[in-house]
Design an enzyme around this catalytic site. Structure first.
Site, short mmCIF file in Angstrom:
data_model
loop_
_atom_site.label_atom_id
_atom_site.label_comp_id
_atom_site.label_asym_id
_atom_site.label_seq_id
_atom_site.Cartn_x
_atom_site.Cartn_y
_atom_site.Cartn_z
CD GLU A 1 42.43 44.02 49.08
OE1 GLU A 1 42.17 43.11 48.28
OE2 GLU A 1 43.55 44.22 49.54
CB CYS B 1 39.76 40.27 48.71
SG CYS B 1 40.57 38.92 48.02
CG HIS C 1 41.88 43.29 42.10
ND1 HIS C 1 41.04 42.45 42.80
CD2 HIS C 1 41.08 44.25 41.57
CE1 HIS C 1 39.79 42.87 42.70
NE2 HIS C 1 39.78 43.97 41.95
CG ASP D 1 31.68 39.29 44.14
OD1 ASP D 1 32.31 38.25 44.38
OD2 ASP D 1 31.25 39.58 43.01
NE ARG E 1 32.78 43.26 44.61
CZ ARG E 1 33.95 43.08 45.19
NH1 ARG E 1 34.99 42.74 44.44
NH2 ARG E 1 34.11 43.21 46.48
C1 CIR Z 1 35.19 40.01 41.98
O1 CIR Z 1 35.40 39.54 40.86
O2 CIR Z 1 35.06 41.22 42.15
C2 CIR Z 1 35.08 39.06 43.13
N1 CIR Z 1 34.46 37.85 42.71
C3 CIR Z 1 36.44 38.77 43.73
C4 CIR Z 1 37.08 39.99 44.32
C5 CIR Z 1 38.37 39.71 44.98
N2 CIR Z 1 38.91 40.89 45.54
C6 CIR Z 1 40.19 41.13 45.70
O3 CIR Z 1 41.02 40.35 45.30
N3 CIR Z 1 40.54 42.28 46.24
#
Ligand code: CIR
Length: 260
Positions: free
Chosen positions: A65, A247, A160, A60, A85
């Site tokens: 962001e 993001c 989020h 990821d 992450r």
């Molecule tokens: C996650 O689930 O963490 C990632 N696949 C997607 C993150 C997206 N981030 C965001 O909207 N700030």
């Protein structure tokens, strides 16, 4: 000049975290082309792009962001809620260290940058599957003395807070009211997403314009009807990983660089 920190797409992106979507194959070449188009759009809107190298073991990593919150005075290094992450923040920390004083969210707090929506001197913080109450307390202790108020917002049904609300013009929020309670945002001008486009509340505001997914033409009409200038980008492959337009960058405003 405004700086946008971005990061290349990981070759492992097909192993990304997913919370609300079923897994679909991501075409990495197409995702890279879309990401390059996104960066071109940010450049056209006056950003200097600083792209970090992809991490092959961090699926990821393109979603920078979530790794930090950049304020005028300080950058808060996040502690992402998904354990897979957490290692993403090392490269982000290095990039931001040249631009801001750094402070860090510590265990037991978890916080994804996607849960923090700044509107003026208020930081709305989503209580989500990624961000907990300890993070709100720590953020309040860090940002309170800098004259920010920190307000927790319960998020339901989406990943989020910024999946449910973003600022598209000073004091005007684009919102999906199904996913957040009305009270905390009630004093702002609200633009509702088209009900057929529940994922449409995420817009990246840069000055007078917003970078916005081309997947939401009906909500785009609502934005334009309210005078918002929209720069559409195709981010359909990134959306399969539950990513949206905010993001994929960390925006660092120029004014306080000298005051680092
Ligand atoms: C996650 O689930 O963490 C990632 N696949 C997607 C993150 C997206 N981030 C965001 O909207 N700030």
């Amino acid at each position: 000049m405004r700086i946008a920190i971005t990061r290349d797409i990981s070759p492992a992106m097909n192993h990304c975290e997913l919370t609300h979507l079923a897994r679909q194959p991501i075409d990495l070449d197409r995702a890279r082309a879309q990401h390059a188009g996104y960066e071109r759009c940010l450049r056209a809107l006056g950003c200097e792009i600083r792209r970090l190298a992809a991490a092959p073991d961090l699926p990821d990593c393109v979603f920078v962001e979530d790794g930090a919150i950049v304020l005028d005075e300080v950058a808060v290094i996040a502690r992402p809620g998904a354990a897979s992450r957490r290692a993403e923040t090392a490269a982000i920390e290095e990039a931001l260290g040249a631009l801001r004083r750094l402070v860090r969210i510590r265990p037991p707090a978890t916080l994804d940058g996607g849960d923090v929506l700044r509107v003026g001197r208020t930081l709305f913080v989503g209580l989500s599957s990624r961000t907990n109450a300890d993070a709100i307390e720590q953020l309040r202790a860090m940002a309170g003395p800098l004259a920010y108020s920190v307000v927790g917002v319960q998020v339901r049904g989406c990943l989020h807070l910024k999946s449910a609300a973003t600022e598209v013009a000073p004091g005007t929020l684009l919102v999906n009211r199904e996913w957040i309670p009305a009270d905390p945002v009630g004093t702002f001008d609200l633009i509702d997403v088209d009900p057929r486009e529940p994922f449409a509340a995420n817009a990246l505001r840069l000055g007078d314009a917003v970078v916005y997914s081309s997947a939401f033409p009906r909500t785009r009409e609502r934005l334009e009807a309210r005078g918002v200038i929209v720069y559409p980008v195709d981010v359909s492959e990134l959306a399969k990983a539950e990513g949206a337009v905010t993001c994929c960058s960390l925006i660092v405003e120029p004014q306080l660089r000298a005051g680092k």
